[in-house]
Design a protein around this motif. Structure first.
Motif, PDB file in Angstrom:
ATOM      1  N   GLY A   3       8.188   3.813  -8.214  1.00 58.41           N
ATOM      2  CA  GLY A   3       8.544   2.891  -7.163  1.00 58.41           C
ATOM      3  C   GLY A   3       7.542   1.801  -6.902  1.00 58.41           C
ATOM      4  O   GLY A   3       7.744   0.974  -6.030  1.00 58.41           O
ATOM      5  N   PRO A  60      15.079  -6.720   1.260  1.00 54.44           N
ATOM      6  CA  PRO A  60      16.126  -5.708   1.082  1.00 54.44           C
ATOM      7  C   PRO A  60      16.829  -5.789  -0.275  1.00 54.44           C
ATOM      8  O   PRO A  60      17.434  -4.801  -0.718  1.00 54.44           O
ATOM      9  CB  PRO A  60      17.103  -6.003   2.225  1.00 54.44           C
ATOM     10  CG  PRO A  60      16.264  -6.659   3.275  1.00 54.44           C
ATOM     11  CD  PRO A  60      15.310  -7.503   2.500  1.00 54.44           C
ATOM     12  N   ARG A  64      12.009  -1.388  -4.772  1.00 51.68           N
ATOM     13  CA  ARG A  64      10.888  -0.857  -4.006  1.00 51.68           C
ATOM     14  C   ARG A  64       9.613  -1.041  -4.806  1.00 51.68           C
ATOM     15  O   ARG A  64       9.576  -0.794  -6.012  1.00 51.68           O
ATOM     16  CB  ARG A  64      11.094   0.631  -3.715  1.00 51.68           C
ATOM     17  CG  ARG A  64      10.057   1.212  -2.758  1.00 51.68           C
ATOM     18  CD  ARG A  64      10.319   2.669  -2.494  1.00 51.68           C
ATOM     19  NE  ARG A  64      10.185   3.458  -3.713  1.00 51.68           N
ATOM     20  CZ  ARG A  64      10.378   4.780  -3.775  1.00 51.68           C
ATOM     21  NH1 ARG A  64      10.756   5.429  -2.698  1.00 51.68           N
ATOM     22  NH2 ARG A  64      10.244   5.422  -4.906  1.00 51.68           N
ATOM     23  N   GLU A  85       1.941   0.095   4.572  1.00 57.94           N
ATOM     24  CA  GLU A  85       2.909   0.989   3.925  1.00 57.94           C
ATOM     25  C   GLU A  85       4.147   1.025   4.797  1.00 57.94           C
ATOM     26  O   GLU A  85       4.073   1.348   5.978  1.00 57.94           O
ATOM     27  CB  GLU A  85       2.345   2.386   3.747  1.00 57.94           C
ATOM     28  CG  GLU A  85       3.327   3.323   3.032  1.00 57.94           C
ATOM     29  CD  GLU A  85       2.771   4.709   2.792  1.00 57.94           C
ATOM     30  OE1 GLU A  85       3.479   5.513   2.149  1.00 57.94           O
ATOM     31  OE2 GLU A  85       1.645   5.006   3.256  1.00 57.94           O
ATOM     32  N   ALA A  86       5.291   0.661   4.223  1.00 60.14           N
ATOM     33  CA  ALA A  86       6.545   0.645   4.961  1.00 60.14           C
ATOM     34  C   ALA A  86       7.223   2.007   4.891  1.00 60.14           C
ATOM     35  O   ALA A  86       6.902   2.847   4.039  1.00 60.14           O
ATOM     36  CB  ALA A  86       7.467  -0.435   4.399  1.00 60.14           C
ATOM     37  N   ALA A  87       8.188   2.198   5.767  1.00 61.23           N
ATOM     38  CA  ALA A  87       8.882   3.480   5.837  1.00 61.23           C
ATOM     39  C   ALA A  87       9.642   3.798   4.561  1.00 61.23           C
ATOM     40  O   ALA A  87       9.882   4.975   4.257  1.00 61.23           O
ATOM     41  CB  ALA A  87       9.819   3.495   7.037  1.00 61.23           C
ATOM     42  N   ASP A  88      10.035   2.771   3.802  1.00 63.42           N
ATOM     43  CA  ASP A  88      10.784   3.024   2.569  1.00 63.42           C
ATOM     44  C   ASP A  88       9.890   3.421   1.415  1.00 63.42           C
ATOM     45  O   ASP A  88      10.375   3.662   0.308  1.00 63.42           O
ATOM     46  CB  ASP A  88      11.618   1.797   2.191  1.00 63.42           C
ATOM     47  CG  ASP A  88      10.808   0.725   1.484  1.00 63.42           C
ATOM     48  OD1 ASP A  88       9.588   0.613   1.742  1.00 63.42           O
ATOM     49  OD2 ASP A  88      11.393  -0.015   0.660  1.00 63.42           O
ATOM     50  N   GLY A  89       8.563   3.491   1.636  1.00 60.56           N
ATOM     51  CA  GLY A  89       7.634   3.859   0.582  1.00 60.56           C
ATOM     52  C   GLY A  89       7.033   2.683  -0.148  1.00 60.56           C
ATOM     53  O   GLY A  89       6.160   2.863  -1.006  1.00 60.56           O
ATOM     54  N   LEU A 107      12.188  -3.052   6.067  1.00 54.84           N
ATOM     55  CA  LEU A 107      12.062  -1.903   5.168  1.00 54.84           C
ATOM     56  C   LEU A 107      11.944  -0.594   5.938  1.00 54.84           C
ATOM     57  O   LEU A 107      11.503   0.414   5.388  1.00 54.84           O
ATOM     58  CB  LEU A 107      10.850  -2.092   4.249  1.00 54.84           C
ATOM     59  CG  LEU A 107      10.940  -3.286   3.292  1.00 54.84           C
ATOM     60  CD1 LEU A 107       9.645  -3.444   2.509  1.00 54.84           C
ATOM     61  CD2 LEU A 107      12.121  -3.141   2.335  1.00 54.84           C
ATOM     62  N   GLY A 108      12.331  -0.608   7.201  1.00 60.06           N
ATOM     63  CA  GLY A 108      12.380   0.617   7.979  1.00 60.06           C
ATOM     64  C   GLY A 108      11.265   0.796   8.975  1.00 60.06           C
ATOM     65  O   GLY A 108      11.257   1.761   9.729  1.00 60.06           O
ATOM     66  N   ARG A 111       4.656   2.527   8.433  1.00 64.12           N
ATOM     67  CA  ARG A 111       4.165   3.908   8.380  1.00 64.12           C
ATOM     68  C   ARG A 111       2.660   3.946   8.652  1.00 64.12           C
ATOM     69  O   ARG A 111       2.177   4.790   9.388  1.00 64.12           O
ATOM     70  CB  ARG A 111       4.488   4.521   7.019  1.00 64.12           C
ATOM     71  CG  ARG A 111       4.066   5.964   6.865  1.00 64.12           C
ATOM     72  CD  ARG A 111       4.555   6.522   5.536  1.00 64.12           C
ATOM     73  NE  ARG A 111       6.018   6.615   5.490  1.00 64.12           N
ATOM     74  CZ  ARG A 111       6.712   6.816   4.374  1.00 64.12           C
ATOM     75  NH1 ARG A 111       6.085   6.899   3.202  1.00 64.12           N
ATOM     76  NH2 ARG A 111       8.018   6.911   4.420  1.00 64.12           N
TER      77      ARG A 111
END
Length: 260
Positions: A3, A60, A64, A85-89, A107-108, A111
């Protein structure tokens, strides 16, 4: 590595100089297997808001990976270089000036974030090459963000765009104007003010007659049309022309739409 093998790249560097190539070169040396997608390098110079909107509306659709963004009028000052670091990894790398936050939210959410360490010999004026590109490359190679700096919080955020609900419509800030002159408003179609939910048989945009439609050709040639654009925002266009020129607006301007 999973990813992270993609790096997207957006800047205001333009294409006349070697700045973009220098950053590509750093990435190629440190992460030779990473694939780079150039989003755009034609963000207006220093226009953090424009860069933030373009990045947020593009991520979007991207694989990733690592999203490298440099629109950095405060380069070399006390503003922090960061990686998120975004929630989608995925990861976002760039200056802490609000540029990255809308994309991270797309991206959520966030994190964690780190304040990137600067190399002792880093240029004061070219952090894209000397700080951001190396960090993006190392993340693409699988580095833990914690190894690139220290944890940080309280990131800089851009002020929210204006959106004022009226009894018969709304006044909204212009988010972006594309090269066709289409005017994107700070109104997500899915969360539009209540007044917009009525049948739009008679619409005005800044006092000019318009139609509600699904695409440009729903208006007569030279006519204004209000529609939902590909990013899910309400937008105004002219069939065969420039809505920005007709309305005399640019990013940051305010536009009033009324339903009569």
């Amino acid at each position: 590595m999973m990813g992270r093998s993609w790096i997207s790249f957006i800047t205001d560097y333009g294409l006349e100089d070697g700045f973009v190539a220098a950053c590509h070169g750093v990435i190629a040396r440190l992460a030779p297997d990473a694939r780079v997608i150039d989003v755009t390098h034609l963000v207006p110079p220093g226009d953090v808001t424009r860069g933030a909107h373009v990045l947020a509306q593009t991520v979007p659709s991207l694989p990733r990976g690592v999203h490298l963004a440099v629109v950095d009028p405060g380069v070399g000052t006390a503003r922090r270089p960061i990686a998120i670091e975004a929630a989608d990894g995925g990861f976002l790398v760039g200056p802490d000036n609000g540029l990255l936050i809308p994309a991270a939210e797309a991206l959520g959410g966030i994190r964690r974030a780190v304040h990137l360490r600067s190399a002792p010999d880093a240029s004061r004026t070219f952090h894209g090459r000397d700080i951001f590109a190396p960090a993006a490359a190392r993340l693409a190679e699988g580095a833990d963000p914690a190894s690139l700096g220290s944890a940080t919080a309280d990131l800089v955020r851009l002020p929210p765009p204006l959106l004022l609900t009226l009894p018969d419509g709304f006044t909204a800030e212009v988010l972006t104007v594309d090269r066709f002159g289409n005017v994107q408003l700070a109104v997500a179609a899915s969360a539009a003010p209540v007044a917009v939910g009525v049948a739009w048989s008679d619409v005005t945009v800044d006092g000019r007659p318009a139609v509600a439609g699904g695409t440009f050709g729903d208006a007569a040639p030279g006519g204004l049309v209000v529609f939902t654009d590909s990013a899910g925002y309400l937008a105004v266009a002219v069939n065969g022309g420039s809505a920005a020129a007709l309305l005399g607006v640019s990013a940051g301007s305010h536009v009033t739409l009324r339903v009569r």
